[in-house]
Scaffold this motif. Structure first.
Motif, PDB file in Angstrom:
ATOM      1  N   UNK A  47       0.833  -1.185  -0.047  1.00 32.65           N
ATOM      2  CA  UNK A  47       0.023   0.125   0.063  1.00 32.65           C
ATOM      3  C   UNK A  47       1.005   1.242   0.063  1.00 32.65           C
ATOM      4  N   UNK A  48       0.845   2.022  -0.979  1.00 30.59           N
ATOM      5  CA  UNK A  48       1.186   3.365  -1.322  1.00 30.59           C
ATOM      6  C   UNK A  48       0.505   4.418  -0.629  1.00 30.59           C
ATOM      7  N   UNK A  49       1.140   5.638  -0.207  1.00 33.13           N
ATOM      8  CA  UNK A  49       0.367   6.695   0.453  1.00 33.13           C
ATOM      9  C   UNK A  49      -0.707   7.050  -0.568  1.00 33.13           C
ATOM     10  N   UNK A  50      -2.083   7.210  -0.139  1.00 41.35           N
ATOM     11  CA  UNK A  50      -3.227   7.642  -0.959  1.00 41.35           C
ATOM     12  C   UNK A  50      -3.785   6.732  -1.829  1.00 41.35           C
ATOM     13  N   UNK A  51      -3.158   5.436  -1.664  1.00 39.74           N
ATOM     14  CA  UNK A  51      -3.447   4.185  -2.906  1.00 39.74           C
ATOM     15  C   UNK A  51      -4.293   3.265  -2.111  1.00 39.74           C
ATOM     16  N   UNK A  52      -5.079   2.576  -2.494  1.00 33.38           N
ATOM     17  CA  UNK A  52      -5.617   0.995  -2.033  1.00 33.38           C
ATOM     18  C   UNK A  52      -4.365   0.188  -1.745  1.00 33.38           C
ATOM     19  N   UNK A  53      -4.609  -0.929  -1.165  1.00 37.46           N
ATOM     20  CA  UNK A  53      -3.637  -1.884  -0.776  1.00 37.46           C
ATOM     21  C   UNK A  53      -3.885  -2.798  -2.185  1.00 37.46           C
ATOM     22  N   UNK A  54      -3.009  -3.345  -2.460  1.00 36.20           N
ATOM     23  CA  UNK A  54      -2.926  -4.149  -3.782  1.00 36.20           C
ATOM     24  C   UNK A  54      -2.217  -5.411  -3.606  1.00 36.20           C
ATOM     25  N   UNK A  55      -2.367  -6.633  -4.265  1.00 37.41           N
ATOM     26  CA  UNK A  55      -1.974  -7.829  -4.098  1.00 37.41           C
ATOM     27  C   UNK A  55      -0.424  -7.719  -5.069  1.00 37.41           C
ATOM     28  N   UNK A  56       0.623  -8.251  -4.657  1.00 36.40           N
ATOM     29  CA  UNK A  56       1.690  -8.185  -5.368  1.00 36.40           C
ATOM     30  C   UNK A  56       2.152  -9.684  -5.876  1.00 36.40           C
ATOM     31  N   UNK A  57       2.143 -10.652  -4.919  1.00 33.30           N
ATOM     32  CA  UNK A  57       2.426 -12.124  -5.109  1.00 33.30           C
ATOM     33  C   UNK A  57       1.864 -12.817  -4.236  1.00 33.30           C
ATOM     34  N   UNK A  58       1.470 -14.243  -4.639  1.00 35.78           N
ATOM     35  CA  UNK A  58       1.114 -15.291  -3.758  1.00 35.78           C
ATOM     36  C   UNK A  58       1.585 -16.557  -4.068  1.00 35.78           C
ATOM     37  N   UNK A  59       1.577 -17.475  -3.078  1.00 39.17           N
ATOM     38  CA  UNK A  59       2.008 -18.659  -3.240  1.00 39.17           C
ATOM     39  C   UNK A  59       1.107 -19.949  -2.333  1.00 39.17           C
ATOM     40  N   UNK A  60       0.600 -20.912  -3.329  1.00 34.59           N
ATOM     41  CA  UNK A  60      -0.393 -21.831  -2.650  1.00 34.59           C
ATOM     42  C   UNK A  60       0.566 -22.712  -1.917  1.00 34.59           C
ATOM     43  N   UNK A  61       0.237 -22.982  -0.672  1.00 32.46           N
ATOM     44  CA  UNK A  61       1.176 -23.674   0.351  1.00 32.46           C
ATOM     45  C   UNK A  61       0.907 -25.384   0.081  1.00 32.46           C
ATOM     46  N   UNK A  62       0.122 -25.560  -0.792  1.00 27.12           N
ATOM     47  CA  UNK A  62      -0.118 -26.874  -0.984  1.00 27.12           C
ATOM     48  C   UNK A  62       0.653 -27.397  -2.380  1.00 27.12           C
ATOM     49  N   UNK A  63       0.105 -26.301  -3.357  1.00 30.77           N
ATOM     50  CA  UNK A  63       1.030 -26.979  -4.583  1.00 30.77           C
ATOM     51  C   UNK A  63       2.175 -26.044  -4.947  1.00 30.77           C
ATOM     52  N   UNK A  64       2.377 -25.063  -4.132  1.00 25.81           N
ATOM     53  CA  UNK A  64       3.686 -24.062  -4.779  1.00 25.81           C
ATOM     54  C   UNK A  64       3.549 -23.331  -5.723  1.00 25.81           C
ATOM     55  N   UNK A  65       2.236 -23.333  -6.423  1.00 20.00           N
ATOM     56  CA  UNK A  65       1.953 -22.582  -7.445  1.00 20.00           C
ATOM     57  C   UNK A  65       2.153 -21.044  -7.120  1.00 20.00           C
ATOM     58  N   UNK A  66       2.703 -20.221  -7.984  1.00 16.79           N
ATOM     59  CA  UNK A  66       2.850 -18.545  -7.634  1.00 16.79           C
ATOM     60  C   UNK A  66       1.722 -17.974  -8.536  1.00 16.79           C
ATOM     61  N   UNK A  67       1.563 -16.661  -7.744  1.00 11.67           N
ATOM     62  CA  UNK A  67       0.739 -15.585  -8.441  1.00 11.67           C
ATOM     63  C   UNK A  67       1.336 -14.272  -8.475  1.00 11.67           C
ATOM     64  N   UNK A  68       0.903 -13.595  -9.520  1.00 17.48           N
ATOM     65  CA  UNK A  68       1.555 -12.231  -9.358  1.00 17.48           C
ATOM     66  C   UNK A  68       0.582 -11.035  -9.841  1.00 17.48           C
ATOM     67  N   UNK A  69       0.526  -9.860  -9.407  1.00 16.92           N
ATOM     68  CA  UNK A  69       0.037  -8.918  -9.570  1.00 16.92           C
ATOM     69  C   UNK A  69       0.451  -8.275 -10.942  1.00 16.92           C
ATOM     70  N   UNK A  70      -0.104  -7.694 -11.781  1.00 12.70           N
ATOM     71  CA  UNK A  70       0.228  -7.082 -13.108  1.00 12.70           C
ATOM     72  C   UNK A  70       1.326  -6.426 -12.994  1.00 12.70           C
ATOM     73  N   UNK A  71       1.346  -5.441 -12.058  1.00  9.41           N
ATOM     74  CA  UNK A  71       2.434  -4.404 -11.861  1.00  9.41           C
ATOM     75  C   UNK A  71       3.969  -5.113 -11.699  1.00  9.41           C
TER      76      UNK A  71
END
Length: 127
Positions: free
Chosen positions: A39-63
């Motif tokens: 979250x940057x000042x004045x902006x909404x909180x946004x997703x950056x990256x995530x990982x599935x604890x079961x499969x190890x699959x990863x996901x990323x925000x477009x930015x």
């Protein structure tokens, strides 16, 4: 009760890199995902990256696709995730939060409304 502790934030010049770490104490298998939001000042909180604890699959925000990489390590009663960021840009400046959560499908993995547990955050400043 899962507790998240972040480390590794700081100041870096544009084009540089940082590594953020998050350790979950009293790890439970009720959390399907762990990840990073910012979250940057004045902006909404946004997703950056995530990982599935079961499969190890990863996901990323477009930015951050192609510039950030998330990984996980599991131990007895703990799990940690790391976020390696390359080619940082000034617009990456934000407070970065570790998160543990569940979400119904991939379209929700970057949505902060699904987060159950937040870390306290670590500041990343790119100049």
């Amino acid at each position: 009760h899962v507790q998240l502790v972040e480390s590794g934030g700081g100041s870096v010049q544009a084009g540089g890199s940082l590594r953020l770490s998050c350790e979950a104490s009293r790890y439970t298998y009720s959390s399907d995902l762990m990840g990073w939001f910012r979250q940057a000042p004045g902006k909404e909180r946004e997703g950056v990256a995530a990982v599935s604890l079961e499969t190890g699959d990863t996901y990323y925000g477009d930015a951050v696709k192609g510039r950030f990489a998330i990984s996980q390590e599991k131990g007895k009663n703990m799990v940690s995730i790391q976020l390696n960021s390359l080619s940082l840009k000034r617009e990456d400046t934000a407070m970065y939060y570790c998160a543990a959560y569940e979400a119904p499908d991939g379209s929700c993995y970057m949505d902060p409304r699904f987060v159950d547990v937040w870390g306290h955050g670590t500041q990343v400043t790119v100049s």
